[in-house]
Motif scaffolding. Structure first.
Motif, PDB file in Angstrom:
ATOM      1  N   THR A  87       0.811  -1.217   0.000  1.00 58.36           N
ATOM      2  CA  THR A  87       0.000   0.000   0.000  1.00 58.36           C
ATOM      3  C   THR A  87       0.845   1.266   0.000  1.00 58.36           C
ATOM      4  O   THR A  87       0.316   2.361   0.163  1.00 58.36           O
ATOM      5  N   GLY A  88       2.159   1.124  -0.166  1.00 53.32           N
ATOM      6  CA  GLY A  88       2.999   2.298  -0.311  1.00 53.32           C
ATOM      7  C   GLY A  88       3.466   2.933   0.978  1.00 53.32           C
ATOM      8  O   GLY A  88       4.034   4.028   0.957  1.00 53.32           O
ATOM      9  N   CYS A  89       3.265   2.275   2.113  1.00 52.79           N
ATOM     10  CA  CYS A  89       3.762   2.796   3.387  1.00 52.79           C
ATOM     11  C   CYS A  89       5.183   2.262   3.603  1.00 52.79           C
ATOM     12  O   CYS A  89       5.432   1.069   3.417  1.00 52.79           O
ATOM     13  N   ILE A  90       6.101   3.120   3.998  1.00 53.48           N
ATOM     14  CA  ILE A  90       7.486   2.694   4.206  1.00 53.48           C
ATOM     15  C   ILE A  90       7.571   1.933   5.524  1.00 53.48           C
ATOM     16  O   ILE A  90       7.319   2.505   6.588  1.00 53.48           O
ATOM     17  N   PRO A  91       7.934   0.642   5.505  1.00 53.38           N
ATOM     18  CA  PRO A  91       8.008  -0.121   6.757  1.00 53.38           C
ATOM     19  C   PRO A  91       9.267   0.236   7.546  1.00 53.38           C
ATOM     20  O   PRO A  91      10.368   0.247   6.999  1.00 53.38           O
ATOM     21  N   VAL A  92       9.096   0.524   8.825  1.00 54.85           N
ATOM     22  CA  VAL A  92      10.215   0.765   9.735  1.00 54.85           C
ATOM     23  C   VAL A  92      10.469  -0.557  10.452  1.00 54.85           C
ATOM     24  O   VAL A  92       9.732  -0.932  11.364  1.00 54.85           O
ATOM     25  N   LEU A  93      11.493  -1.284  10.029  1.00 60.60           N
ATOM     26  CA  LEU A  93      11.731  -2.635  10.514  1.00 60.60           C
ATOM     27  C   LEU A  93      12.536  -2.602  11.807  1.00 60.60           C
ATOM     28  O   LEU A  93      13.589  -1.968  11.874  1.00 60.60           O
ATOM     29  N   VAL A  94      12.047  -3.296  12.820  1.00 64.32           N
ATOM     30  CA  VAL A  94      12.731  -3.378  14.113  1.00 64.32           C
ATOM     31  C   VAL A  94      13.527  -4.680  14.142  1.00 64.32           C
ATOM     32  O   VAL A  94      12.957  -5.772  14.036  1.00 64.32           O
ATOM     33  N   GLU A  95      14.836  -4.566  14.275  1.00 67.64           N
ATOM     34  CA  GLU A  95      15.713  -5.731  14.216  1.00 67.64           C
ATOM     35  C   GLU A  95      15.852  -6.384  15.587  1.00 67.64           C
ATOM     36  O   GLU A  95      16.160  -5.718  16.583  1.00 67.64           O
ATOM     37  N   GLY A  96      15.622  -7.688  15.666  1.00 69.67           N
ATOM     38  CA  GLY A  96      15.856  -8.430  16.903  1.00 69.67           C
ATOM     39  C   GLY A  96      14.838  -8.105  17.981  1.00 69.67           C
ATOM     40  O   GLY A  96      13.710  -7.710  17.717  1.00 69.67           O
ATOM     41  N   GLY A  97      15.264  -8.317  19.231  1.00 71.50           N
ATOM     42  CA  GLY A  97      14.392  -8.031  20.357  1.00 71.50           C
ATOM     43  C   GLY A  97      13.492  -9.171  20.761  1.00 71.50           C
ATOM     44  O   GLY A  97      12.594  -8.995  21.574  1.00 71.50           O
ATOM     45  N   HIS A  98      13.718 -10.360  20.202  1.00 70.34           N
ATOM     46  CA  HIS A  98      12.895 -11.524  20.526  1.00 70.34           C
ATOM     47  C   HIS A  98      13.763 -12.519  21.297  1.00 70.34           C
ATOM     48  O   HIS A  98      14.766 -13.007  20.773  1.00 70.34           O
ATOM     49  N   PRO A  99      13.427 -12.834  22.546  1.00 73.84           N
ATOM     50  CA  PRO A  99      14.311 -13.661  23.373  1.00 73.84           C
ATOM     51  C   PRO A  99      14.469 -15.101  22.904  1.00 73.84           C
ATOM     52  O   PRO A  99      15.398 -15.788  23.337  1.00 73.84           O
ATOM     53  N   ALA A 100      13.599 -15.567  22.024  1.00 75.29           N
ATOM     54  CA  ALA A 100      13.680 -16.960  21.586  1.00 75.29           C
ATOM     55  C   ALA A 100      14.684 -17.167  20.462  1.00 75.29           C
ATOM     56  O   ALA A 100      14.952 -18.302  20.083  1.00 75.29           O
ATOM     57  N   TYR A 101      15.253 -16.067  19.938  1.00 76.49           N
ATOM     58  CA  TYR A 101      16.167 -16.172  18.810  1.00 76.49           C
ATOM     59  C   TYR A 101      17.564 -15.682  19.197  1.00 76.49           C
ATOM     60  O   TYR A 101      17.692 -14.822  20.072  1.00 76.49           O
ATOM     61  N   PRO A 102      18.615 -16.179  18.547  1.00 83.00           N
ATOM     62  CA  PRO A 102      19.971 -15.703  18.851  1.00 83.00           C
ATOM     63  C   PRO A 102      20.090 -14.198  18.610  1.00 83.00           C
ATOM     64  O   PRO A 102      19.614 -13.690  17.594  1.00 83.00           O
ATOM     65  N   GLU A 103      20.728 -13.497  19.545  1.00 80.17           N
ATOM     66  CA  GLU A 103      20.844 -12.051  19.424  1.00 80.17           C
ATOM     67  C   GLU A 103      21.638 -11.637  18.198  1.00 80.17           C
ATOM     68  O   GLU A 103      21.378 -10.592  17.600  1.00 80.17           O
ATOM     69  N   GLU A 104      22.625 -12.450  17.828  1.00 78.41           N
ATOM     70  CA  GLU A 104      23.513 -12.066  16.726  1.00 78.41           C
ATOM     71  C   GLU A 104      22.930 -12.384  15.357  1.00 78.41           C
ATOM     72  O   GLU A 104      23.485 -12.002  14.322  1.00 78.41           O
TER      73      GLU A 104
END
Length: 309
Positions: free
Chosen positions: A268-285
């Motif tokens: 729909t033409g909205c620029i997504p602001v992607l938040v990287e990481g922050g989920h404790p179930a996944y490796p931080e790196e």
């Protein structure tokens, strides 16, 4: 693919209760191997589409059943998924053995290193059978593909009629910043494997409220109106209508590191602001393996997946 197989090949009507069990997952992989795999030959890659996200017990059951198949077969399997990142607990318990990479390009880089080491030891005459086996890939290739965004019929009818009206101007967005995220899906693991929860969504929505964004009572929707449209929040909520009126859409992690709403924003033409990481179930790196993302040190021109359609 598993659900389709179960419905068509086995003959039962679809049901999570019947589909997502270890015996049926094992039978599924046995049938796939019987039809498409011949040991010791350079057979085709076996591409399996699975459209759900890999965070639930059902996805773990499918991977665990695959890990019990012969290593040569497992390495021939490519799984197309809406987000290939694997939770740490899944990766430890799946049983693939090697330091498996859940991003396709990173895994291909690892396989190249294994192949180079095999060639080096072979040239030195020190490659024994046990080492040769240990240097073979033993895990599937997980490839993230764009999320197929569903549209409810009533939303489609309402939004398309509005988008063709004089009230809509795609170049004149009335919402500067949109937050549309359920706080209950805040990075908690839905199985018994991981109990920690993320607070990324809570923190972001609280920050928006402090910045005088107009938020719903449960803070699942916050907007910052554009200067020319101070009453932008008065329009009834609709996923497609919101993103089509917005300039920036904040996309935090939820059940997984990725988020299907980001693809709604793109459409729909909205620029997504992607938040990287922050989920404790996944490796931080580990990066979020969006479909367009290359492994570190890899450009689009040198990507092993370049040209894949």
């Amino acid at each position: 693919s598993l659900i389709f197989h179960h419905t068509v090949a086995v003959g039962r009507s679809w049901s999570w209760k019947y589909c997502m069990t270890a015996p049926l997952a094992a039978e599924y992989w046995r049938r796939v191997a019987f039809r498409y795999f011949t040991p010791g030959t350079a057979g085709p890659l076996i591409v399996v589409p699975e459209s759900y996200a890999w965070f639930s017990q059902s996805s773990f059951i499918l991977l665990r059943a695959l890990s019990l198949m012969p290593a040569e077969f497992r390495a021939r399997v490519c799984i197309l998924t809406t987000m290939s990142n694997q939770q740490q607990a899944f990766r430890r318990l799946a049983g693939f053995g090697q330091p498996w990479q859940s991003g396709a390009e990173a895994e291909l880089q690892r396989r190249v290193r294994l192949q180079q080491e095999r060639a080096r030891l072979s040239a030195l005459g020190t490659l024994d059978a046990r080492t040769a086996l240990a240097l073979l890939p033993t895990a599937p290739l997980m490839i993230t593909v764009p999320t197929p965004v569903g549209v409810f019929q009533h939303d489609l009818r309402w939004d398309l009629s509005w988008a063709s009206s004089a009230d809509y101007n795609p170049r004149l967005r009335t919402i500067s910043l949109l937050w549309s995220a359920d706080l209950s899906r805040n990075g908690e693991e839905h199985t018994l494997l991981v109990t920690k929860a993320s607070n990324v969504r809570n923190r972001l929505s609280s920050a928006l409220a402090r910045a005088n964004a107009i938020c719903s009572g449960d803070r699942s929707r916050c907007v910052k109106c554009a200067p020319h449209a101070p009453l932008c929040a008065s329009v009834p909520k609709s996923t497609f209508k919101d993103t089509a009126r917005s300039a920036l859409c904040i996309e935090p992690p939820g059940d997984t590191l990725g988020r299907s709403h980001a693809f709604v924003a793109l459409l729909t033409g909205c620029i997504p602001v992607l938040v990287e990481g922050g989920h404790p179930a996944y490796p931080e790196e580990e990066p979020t393996w969006w479909p367009w993302r290359a492994a570190p040190g890899i450009s689009g021109d040198t990507s092993p997946l370049r040209g894949l359609t």
